[in-house]
Write a protein that holds these residues in place. Sequence first.
Motif, short mmCIF file in Angstrom:
data_model
loop_
_atom_site.label_atom_id
_atom_site.label_comp_id
_atom_site.label_asym_id
_atom_site.label_seq_id
_atom_site.Cartn_x
_atom_site.Cartn_y
_atom_site.Cartn_z
N UNK A 238 0.85 -1.19 0.00
CA UNK A 238 0.00 0.00 0.00
C UNK A 238 0.89 1.24 0.00
N UNK B 255 -1.79 -9.71 -4.14
CA UNK B 255 -2.84 -9.06 -3.36
C UNK B 255 -3.95 -8.57 -4.29
N UNK C 275 -8.43 -6.42 7.18
CA UNK C 275 -8.36 -5.16 7.92
C UNK C 275 -9.31 -4.12 7.35
N UNK D 106 -9.03 6.89 9.49
CA UNK D 106 -7.75 6.65 8.83
C UNK D 106 -6.62 6.58 9.82
N UNK D 107 -6.82 7.18 11.00
CA UNK D 107 -5.72 7.22 11.95
C UNK D 107 -5.87 6.21 13.06
N UNK D 108 -6.81 5.32 12.91
CA UNK D 108 -6.99 4.29 13.93
C UNK D 108 -6.69 2.94 13.33
N UNK D 109 -6.16 2.06 14.15
CA UNK D 109 -6.01 0.70 13.66
C UNK D 109 -7.26 -0.11 13.93
N UNK E 76 6.13 -9.59 5.32
CA UNK E 76 6.48 -9.91 3.94
C UNK E 76 7.97 -10.15 3.76
N UNK F 48 -9.44 5.92 0.14
CA UNK F 48 -8.51 6.44 1.17
C UNK F 48 -7.99 5.34 2.09
N UNK G 245 16.38 8.17 20.81
CA UNK G 245 15.48 7.55 19.84
C UNK G 245 15.86 6.11 19.60
N UNK H 152 0.94 -13.00 0.03
CA UNK H 152 0.83 -12.29 1.29
C UNK H 152 -0.25 -12.89 2.17
N UNK I 36 -1.03 3.52 13.12
CA UNK I 36 -1.30 3.03 11.77
C UNK I 36 0.01 2.74 11.05
N UNK J 8 -7.62 2.33 1.31
CA UNK J 8 -6.75 1.44 0.54
C UNK J 8 -5.34 1.96 0.50
N UNK J 9 -5.16 3.26 0.69
CA UNK J 9 -3.81 3.79 0.69
C UNK J 9 -3.05 3.36 1.93
N UNK J 10 -3.79 3.05 2.98
CA UNK J 10 -3.13 2.68 4.23
C UNK J 10 -2.80 1.20 4.24
N UNK J 11 -3.78 0.38 3.93
CA UNK J 11 -3.53 -1.06 3.95
C UNK J 11 -4.31 -1.72 2.84
N UNK J 12 -3.76 -2.78 2.30
CA UNK J 12 -4.45 -3.47 1.22
C UNK J 12 -5.02 -4.81 1.64
N UNK J 13 -4.96 -5.10 2.90
CA UNK J 13 -5.44 -6.41 3.32
C UNK J 13 -6.94 -6.38 3.51
#
Lengths: 421, 518
Positions: free
Chosen positions: A310, B246, B286, B329-332, A368, B276, B427, B98, A357, B278-283
Amino acid sequence: MAAASVASQAQAVLRARLCDPGFVHSALRSSPDTNYSKLKYLVASSISEACNNSVLLLGPRGCGKAAVADMVLEDLKKEHSDAISVIRLNGMLHSDDNCATKEIARQLCLEHQLSFSKMASSDDNTEFIIDMLRECGLAHKTILFILEEFDLFAQGKQRLLYSLLDAMQSLTSQAVVIGLSCRLDADQLLEKRVRSRFSHRKLLFVPSSLDDIQRLVEHLLIMAKGSSLPAKYITDYNSRLTNIFSDKKFKGILNSLMDADATTSNILRFLFRAVSYMDMESGFLSMESFLNALSVMQRQPKMDSLQDLSILELYILVCMHRLEDKEQSSYNFTSIMKEYRSIQDAYKTSDKYASTVCFRAFEHLLDRELISFGDIRGRNQALEYRPVKLLISSRELAQSLKLNTTCPAVLQKLFDRERYM
Amino acid sequence: MSQPVTPRRTTRSSAGSASDPASSTPQSKSRPKSTLRRQLIPAAAAAAKEEEEEEEGENDQSTVNVLLEALPGRRAQALDLLRLLAPAPALPLLLYGGAATGKTRALLLALRHIHPRPHRVAYAALRSLPSPRALFASLLSQLSPPSSSSASSRQRVPDKPSDFVAALRDALASLCTQGDAVYLVFDNLEVVRSWDKGTQLIALILRLHDLLRLPQVVLVYVSSATPDAYYSMTGSIEPNHIYFPDYTVDEVRDILMRGHPNPKLYSSFLSVALKPLFRVTRRVDELGAALEPLFRRYCEPLGDSKVVPDESIKRRLFEHIQSHLAVALNETFSVPTRASVDQCNDTGGKASTKRQFGNRDSLTELEFHMSVSAKYLLLSAFLASRNPATLDAALFDSTGGSDNHKRKRKSSQASMNMKDTMVEEMLMKGPGTFPLERLLAIFQCITSVSEDSLDDVESSANMMNGSGMTGLMSDVLLQLSTLCNSNFISKSRSCPLEGSARYRSNIDEDLALKVSTL
């Protein structure tokens, strides 16, 4: 209807051929001065002269060592059916000495119709083996030991090898030890005392040349007359096939296959796939099926994985790449996040996401196996702080960014810009 | 129609029961995957017996179509599977791709549709097997004839690979006498690498074809690691590969749309929400989990969920969902708490306008409840982890703050560089460990400061309040163990010199800030 059943019949025949190692290498029987003939001569002479012998068959995987050994055994069994008995051991399973002696004793009992007790100790088994060797020697029966994965027997103390070879030398026994290994230096692995008892006969198996492969392909795919299929179909099929074989494109296919891996097993896989792609309506093999099979066999898994990512995952990879370009020797997820936020602040893209995220995308990349942790899991550290490294090269990343149609332009710019810095 | 009616993607359970009318399983989301597979595998063998008398020809085409129907977006892979698996003999096969790409599902469905039917399918779910011995036991029990199951349970399960291969060969030889094919499936092969002596076991599993030399046995491996993870130093005979890529956006949309009761409404929702996310995850799993609550929010302004939307309704719904989408979009994942559910029911539109969802910098409150003393303890753990012990004296001296009368030196370039490197090191290294005594010292310091400040603020000497504050010091160890169990603080290796336990705080700055807003 009839064509379909003929096609499926033909396909079944071809597939059975390709999966049968005996058939695959049967052409070797007729050609002179091959490893097959040498091995056969060696074993046959040691049987007839009632002496001991040992030989190593060496060569990369898939070159037909086990197949040739099986063929020799088959032929000899037909000629001298009661004068030989065969014991097979495999280094993957029987490298442990106790295990190996138990297996030898079990197989000896099986051959000679004796009852085998599982409770026998290893010493009992060894004694039994030595007794059997002596008896068979006196009765002029030769025992053939086939040791596959010979290099795995040579690990550790090599007790089995030593006892076997020693017994062959000291007793009145008739035994031939045939060792098969894919390590070309398998005889160097032997201890001094084992090596001195070993006759340094080696037969080297090499991957075939283009002509041999061509002949092998013809042998496997051309159907002989007189099988259960209709004669007209066979002649059509054979003529089409010979047309394909003489085509330059086919030679190109074989060449590109052989560039990667010229062993017989690779060719068999390719032919199996091509036969499975046979057009079931007509029942003939076409150039299409061969080309499809070749393209499937030449996939690059890492490039495929990179296409499946992605956008956020691509961002993370580009950030890691930038960190590596900045010559940071080790970095972890928090440093990657810092880089990511600095990019987002600088370019104000729409792809700014929260830390959780991003961490999920990071874990996807770990699954992967495109990135991995740089340390062995010793310290009890949280995943965000363990050092990571990229497992793909920058060329692969560049290519995948180009191929990805949904990749935002800013990502490409970020990747390229570091080249010129 | 035997399509699932629940508005979610075709999970393995729903798809399996959709294509198997003989099963009468309820459409419940909680159905675990393993029971589905156990149901698919004997069904594969049972179907073999039933459909043996059916003729070939038209049936081939229809079975292929049924299979393609059940596997959206997997046309090439399904055809490959059908062609490579049957008829036996066949070279071994490796399916890789995957996670959540439908490998196991495609394989098990294909095994039911290949022709000729397999006599037996033995399935080794390697992810749920703890050791090699369990794997051997599972395979042998699946291959032994059912009549002698009581006898075989008394047999010893083989420990060593050699015994296992011998037992396997015996079991398979007795099964293959009729000439039917037996399929051995190894699922999730990549987990074997992390087992004890895993590399040898992988080499053994991949070479079973050569070791067994039984032409009627077909081996199939399913792995989410690519084939180059299995190359060993001494080379190995490679199986045939089938790659499962995928899904693309359109395929995901098709999968999610399947069987939805209101396709027009759902498709208008997906056209807004899917790209939108789909830009974060393609699974697919989820995405499905994230889209479900969003769809509920999307339908909120509509009174009736059966309505077919036109342009004006679509625009209204789009404006409504926009803010929620930015949050999603900002939550899992979001666990709906009771408070938020009540809020939804009561206030409806008002609450959404009050809260600034689009403003990501605003601190939302802590989603769960913590007692005051636990919050103080957590903060002191955070401070102890993030600051080295040498700074404690400066930070926590008796004046309750940093010393003001020391003049601040002008920071030179070198000291700034050093500060940068120190920040980088922080860090990299992560939070440090601290002993229990230091934690308690900081805790006492903070709570004493807070008591003073609170006494200043509160004009009326509220005795309840006073006693409540002194209660902070009690049960500290109890609070500490609670925080350890909830993984806010973790216990690390004890110091080898002193032998006392050392702890480490696991929270990040955002959570610390949230905790601190009392």
